[in-house]
Write an enzyme that holds these catalytic residues in place. Structure first.
Site, PDB file in Angstrom:
ATOM      1  N   TYR A 135      10.595 -14.455 -10.171  1.00  0.00           N
ATOM      2  CA  TYR A 135       9.135 -14.432 -10.175  1.00  0.00           C
ATOM      3  C   TYR A 135       8.556 -13.792  -8.927  1.00  0.00           C
ATOM      4  O   TYR A 135       7.467 -13.215  -8.978  1.00  0.00           O
ATOM      5  CB  TYR A 135       8.576 -15.837 -10.425  1.00  0.00           C
ATOM      6  CG  TYR A 135       8.598 -16.130 -11.898  1.00  0.00           C
ATOM      7  CD1 TYR A 135       7.597 -15.650 -12.720  1.00  0.00           C
ATOM      8  CD2 TYR A 135       9.666 -16.784 -12.482  1.00  0.00           C
ATOM      9  CE1 TYR A 135       7.635 -15.845 -14.092  1.00  0.00           C
ATOM     10  CE2 TYR A 135       9.714 -16.991 -13.858  1.00  0.00           C
ATOM     11  CZ  TYR A 135       8.694 -16.519 -14.654  1.00  0.00           C
ATOM     12  OH  TYR A 135       8.752 -16.696 -16.010  1.00  0.00           O
ATOM     13  N   HIS A 183       7.755 -23.087 -14.247  1.00  0.00           N
ATOM     14  CA  HIS A 183       8.963 -22.305 -14.521  1.00  0.00           C
ATOM     15  C   HIS A 183      10.216 -22.962 -13.948  1.00  0.00           C
ATOM     16  O   HIS A 183      11.298 -22.379 -13.993  1.00  0.00           O
ATOM     17  CB  HIS A 183       8.818 -20.893 -13.955  1.00  0.00           C
ATOM     18  CG  HIS A 183       7.793 -20.060 -14.666  1.00  0.00           C
ATOM     19  ND1 HIS A 183       7.919 -19.696 -15.984  1.00  0.00           N
ATOM     20  CD2 HIS A 183       6.613 -19.524 -14.243  1.00  0.00           C
ATOM     21  CE1 HIS A 183       6.876 -18.966 -16.341  1.00  0.00           C
ATOM     22  NE2 HIS A 183       6.073 -18.850 -15.310  1.00  0.00           N
TER      23      HIS A 183
END
Length: 735
Positions: free
Chosen positions: A253, A411
């Site tokens: 990410y 996440h």
């Protein structure tokens, strides 16, 4: 009465407004006319720049040869979605090519594309297929809308001077301003969210603000919708990174977020240099790029921590951008040149020119040579971290990674003290990563699959101990977000024995977890060896599962097992076990040994003996009627106890070449792992084996590994039984 902090922010806003409106050159947020002239002149001399320029011309040339298509919104991963993504990428490249080459056809392409969006966008409402996402209009989530606006702002800046006032007015009124308002007003909550979605949104609105000379957009992007600094770009920098630059959601990410962070930072530096954005928070953006690069495997692939792809690498366009900009803004670094060699491209502005120039001066292809590193986690650097041990150089180097930081938000995975091992050019003890067929529309619209929640996030999907077949923190994100791992100690200064140790005492009620891992280099063995000491303690008995995941083919085991060759059942009913087929099982009082082949190398894990150990062989794929899961094997060593030490070594050995039909040393040299002592003060483990040829005989290797289980101290004296040492650890018997 307003607080001093609010007054300071207000003064900053006044200063900001004055400086943004002082001058409005075009282009200015990513490339200038001066940079473009330098690129034109230098491209023939610098191969990497010439290659990147030629590739941009190829991509845009193909776009110019085809009809412009601006379709109505469609499914995530479907044609319409991908077409809009390709449109903004082609617009950005075309804008840059116009400035570099001066060819009007590139500017006309951007103009004609924006004209079509000017017709479509006013007719759209919220995307009908948003489902659980904050919707965009062109895309199912506003995140993609922000992607579009970041790229298009650069393109618009590049061709601004070629458009008539009427054309500019139409584009700004029908598309650009409505999209910025959608992102920052209609979707204000998402805009202020401390998350990569918020980062993209602030970058998009702020960059457009610079292009339009609109200080309200710039200030909103910098300080949030309430203009008090509780949201906005600077707050993203404050809270999403540790002081070491590690990004709380993981490498995958930060790879994605590097683009908005560096795009907007570059725009800020160019338009408001007095803000000193590249020095912000002790040069945090430099640390962010370096931390991302240091977490990558030797082949450039990012470890799939949390929701992450297994193949995303540093050659992603977001990292290319960040690396080039960091190289120019923060100074040359040979490791960045090594990363650029893997990327094999540069961005088309002054930063890309600088890197291409230095690459052209290299006599040999540079390589990344990052050493072992520990990166703190949490915005304040006190919330665990990630430890990385490395041995060797080049793509064939070995790397051991252990995770003990924060959960990672939405996440995150329930995988405290998880590890992965890279060796022989591949991740041989892997992390599952996310359960998703990204942008493949027939697979659940390209979104995260249901199995992402039911398997990939669960503890059993990772290489860390599971207690009572339940995931850490009961599989609840709200609980996992309130706790994190605890650093014990880390030392990568000795190439022969690097070590990382951490605890996770809040993942299970009444159960303490401590993992200590070493990457050991002994001259009598051809490759570095992993030593794993996973210590579990509790006041009551529990079932402890120690899983090891692999991708290769099972070659041999010392166990007499019962195979389920005609009928299989899942290993459990929940917490990820429902997705694992029970393929075989064994019970043993002796050591457990398993050898598998992965690539051109064999690997053997040897685990110390413990009474009535159950060994389970499993494979992903149960309760998966849509065949969403990747089918891969695993082994679980299961013990019923209150206190348990899983002591193991993973030894790479031998060589296999199928083309030549040649196999060497298919049996490992390390024979046994024994626990000599284990208690509150410390743990002592013995590893023994043969020193040559793998043919048994005299045990010429004997390591004694001593580890402190108490508070970390580099000088404290320890005594466990007859063994004594000073400091956190000691390894005897290495050569």
């Amino acid at each position: 009465m307003r607080s001093a902090a609010v007054v300071a922010v207000a003064l900053a806003l006044v200063s900001t407004a004055a400086q943004v409106t002082a001058a409005q050159p075009h282009p200015s947020i990513f490339i200038t006319k001066q940079e473009s002239a330098a690129i034109r002149a230098a491209a023939p001399r610098y191969p990497l720049l010439a290659k990147s320029l030629a590739e941009a011309e190829r991509v845009v040339g193909a776009a110019l040869a085809a009809p412009i298509d601006v379709p109505p919104p469609g499914e995530a991963g479907g044609y319409e979605h991908e077409r809009h993504k390709q449109n903004y990428r082609e617009m950005q490249l075309a804008g840059q090519l116009y400035v570099i080459t001066g060819e009007p056809r590139y500017a006309r392409f951007v103009r004609d594309m924006l004209e079509k969006y000017s017709v479509l966008y006013p007719t759209l409402g919220a995307h009908p297929l948003a489902k659980n996402q904050a919707p965009g209009k062109l895309f199912h989530q506003s995140l993609n809308e922000a992607n579009w606006l970041v790229a298009t702002s650069i393109a618009y800046d590049c061709v601004y001077g070629t458009l008539t006032p009427a054309e500019r007015s139409r584009v700004e009124k029908n598309v650009l301003r409505p999209m910025a308002d959608w992102l920052s007003v209609t979707q204000a909550k998402e805009f202020d969210r401390i998350h990569n979605h918020g980062t993209w949104a602030t970058a998009a609105v702020g960059m457009l603000g610079y292009v339009l000379g609109d200080t309200s957009y710039v200030n909103r992007a910098l300080y949030g919708t309430t203009h008090d600094g509780t949201g906005g770009f600077l707050r993203q920098l404050d809270l999403l990174f540790s002081p070491d630059g590690y990004y709380m959601e993981g490498p995958y990410y930060i790879r994605y977020a590097l683009m908005p962070f560096f795009h907007f930072a570059e725009a800020i530096q160019r338009r408001q240099p007095d803000l000193h954005i590249y020095a912000y928070r002790d040069s945090l953006l430099k640390k962010a790029l370096y931390a991302a690069m240091q977490t990558a495997f030797p082949n450039g692939v990012f470890p799939p921590i949390n929701d992450a792809s297994r193949t995303m690498a540093i050659d992603a366009p977001e990292v290319v951008l960040a690396l080039d900009v960091a190289y120019q803004r923060y100074g040359a670094n040979p490791n960045l040149l090594g990363g650029a060699a893997i990327q094999n491209e540069v961005i088309l502005n002054g930063a890309g020119l600088a890197l291409a120039r230095d690459m052209a001066a290299q006599r040999t292809l540079p390589r990344m040579r990052w050493g072992g590193v520990e990166l703190r986690d949490g915005f304040d650097g006190t919330r665990g971290g990630i430890g990385i041990l490395r041995s060797g150089s080049g793509a064939d180097a070995s790397m051991l990674l252990m995770k003990y930081g924060v959960h990672g938000g939405g996440h995150g995975h329930f995988d405290q003290l998880h590890f992965s091992f890279f060796d022989g050019g591949r991740e041989v003890v892997p992390d599952y990563g996310y359960s998703r067929w990204i942008n493949i529309e027939p697979k659940f619209g390209g979104r995260y699959l249901p199995e992402n929640d039911t398997y990939a996030m669960q503890t059993i999907a990772h290489n860390t101990v599971v207690v009572d077949t339940r995931s850490q923190n009961a599989g609840k994100e709200s609980a996992a977000e309130t706790v994190w791992g605890e650093r014990h100690f880390f030392d990568a200064t000795n190439p022969a024995a690097q070590i990382v140790s951490a605890r996770a005492n809040q993942s299970y009620d009444g159960v303490a977890l401590q993992r200590t891992m070493l990457l050991v280099r002994d001259a009598r063995l051809p490759h570095p060896v992993v030593v794993d000491l996973f210590r579990v303690t509790s006041g009551t008995q529990h079932t402890y599962d120690y899983p090891i995941h692999l991708r290769g083919q099972l070659i041999a085991t010392n166990l007499k097992y019962d195979a389920h060759a005609t009928r299989q059942e899942p290993l459990g009913a929940g917490d990820g076990y429902q997705h694992l087929w029970r393929e075989a099982e064994a019970t043993t009082n002796g050591p457990v040994q398993l050898t598998w082949l992965d690539g051109n190398r064999y690997y053997t894990i040897t685990t110390a003996a413990a009474p009535l150990s159950e060994v389970l062989f499993g494979r992903t794929g149960a309760n998966d009627p849509n065949f969403n899961l990747i089918a891969e094997p695993m082994m679980i060593v299961r013990r019923r106890a209150a206190d348990q030490l899983f002591a193991s070594v993973i030894e790479p050995h031998g060589y296999f070449n199928e083309t030549e039909e040649r196999s060497l040393e298919a049996r490992g040299r390390l024979r046994e792992v024994r626990v000599l002592a284990d208690g509150v003060e410390g743990t002592v483990v013995e590893v023994t084996g043969g020193g040559g040829g793998g043919g048994g005989g005299e045990q010429r290797i004997r390591w004694v590994i001593m580890v402190s289980n108490g508070p970390a101290s580099g000088t404290a004296r320890h005594r466990v039984g007859t063994y004594e040492w000073s400091g956190n650890y000691k390894v005897e018997g290495l050569r």
